[in-house]
Design an enzyme around this catalytic site. Sequence first.
Site, PDB file in Angstrom:
ATOM      1  N   CYS A  14      34.154  32.479  32.502  1.00 31.25           N
ATOM      2  CA  CYS A  14      35.373  33.278  32.307  1.00 31.25           C
ATOM      3  C   CYS A  14      36.578  32.373  32.536  1.00 31.25           C
ATOM      4  O   CYS A  14      36.442  31.144  32.472  1.00 31.25           O
ATOM      5  CB  CYS A  14      35.383  34.514  33.199  1.00 31.25           C
ATOM      6  N   ASP A  52      39.800  41.487  31.509  1.00 29.00           N
ATOM      7  CA  ASP A  52      40.197  40.703  32.675  1.00 29.00           C
ATOM      8  C   ASP A  52      40.778  41.657  33.724  1.00 29.00           C
ATOM      9  O   ASP A  52      41.802  42.295  33.476  1.00 29.00           O
ATOM     10  CB  ASP A  52      41.256  39.694  32.211  1.00 29.00           C
ATOM     11  N   ARG A  60      34.961  37.856  36.821  1.00 26.60           N
ATOM     12  CA  ARG A  60      33.913  38.308  35.905  1.00 26.60           C
ATOM     13  C   ARG A  60      32.664  37.429  35.913  1.00 26.60           C
ATOM     14  O   ARG A  60      31.541  37.944  36.033  1.00 26.60           O
ATOM     15  CB  ARG A  60      34.484  38.401  34.473  1.00 26.60           C
TER      16      ARG A  60
HETATM   17  P1  4NP Z   1      38.341  35.861  35.909  1.00 26.79           P
HETATM   18  O1  4NP Z   1      39.726  36.568  36.310  1.00 26.79           O
HETATM   19  O2  4NP Z   1      38.633  35.020  34.680  1.00 26.79           O
HETATM   20  O3  4NP Z   1      37.450  37.017  35.609  1.00 26.79           O
HETATM   21  O4  4NP Z   1      37.903  35.036  37.108  1.00 26.79           O
HETATM   22  C1  4NP Z   1      40.924  35.865  36.467  1.00 26.79           C
HETATM   23  C2  4NP Z   1      41.163  35.138  37.605  1.00 26.79           C
HETATM   24  C3  4NP Z   1      42.364  34.490  37.778  1.00 26.79           C
HETATM   25  C4  4NP Z   1      43.327  34.554  36.789  1.00 26.79           C
HETATM   26  C5  4NP Z   1      43.077  35.282  35.640  1.00 26.79           C
HETATM   27  C6  4NP Z   1      41.871  35.919  35.477  1.00 26.79           C
HETATM   28  N1  4NP Z   1      44.569  33.897  36.968  1.00 26.79           N
HETATM   29  O5  4NP Z   1      45.450  34.020  36.085  1.00 26.79           O
HETATM   30  O6  4NP Z   1      44.788  33.222  37.979  1.00 26.79           O
END
Ligand code: 4NP
Length: 154
Positions: A7, A123, A13
């Site tokens: 991800c 997300d 995720r």
């Molecule tokens: P992930 O969620 O991709 O599911 O781990 C996110 C974690 C951090 C960020 C965006 C999505 N961020 O912008 O820091």
Amino acid sequence: MKILFVCLGNICRSPLAHAVCEQQLQEKGLGSFIEVESAGVSSYHVGDQADSRMRKTAAGNGIRIDHRSRHFTHSDFSEYDLIFAMDRNNYSDMARMFRTETEREKVVMFRDFDPAGQGDVPDPYYGGPDGFQNVFDIVKRTCESIVVHLQKQL
Ligand code: 4NP
């Protein structure tokens, strides 16, 4: 066999899919045949534990997430047999790194295995608690279907 969930941050995720899939494989006695890992296409959170909201939702559903964020690198294409992108942006970020057809063939969309429909795993990072439970529900049923698929490959 080695599989990788990818991800953006590797704190919501993909570490959830990693933990859920690992638990489902263990329950089926397949834990020693299939190795599971996760990574992020960004390096924003490298070394961080999974997001506390994601860990809490997972724990409430009987899943313990114990992972430190790591950055996806080109060598992961040769390290893993099958790589799951949690959304289309994650897919595009990996696609930019493809050097061979074999690398392209290894990467699939996670929700192509969702019995309830294709698309992105939303997300949850900037949303409320419902978002995390929604992600959990998608990931649980999709991992069940992935495990059935992997079982056939062994
Ligand atoms: P992930 O969620 O991709 O599911 O781990 C996110 C974690 C951090 C960020 C965006 C999505 N961020 O912008 O820091």
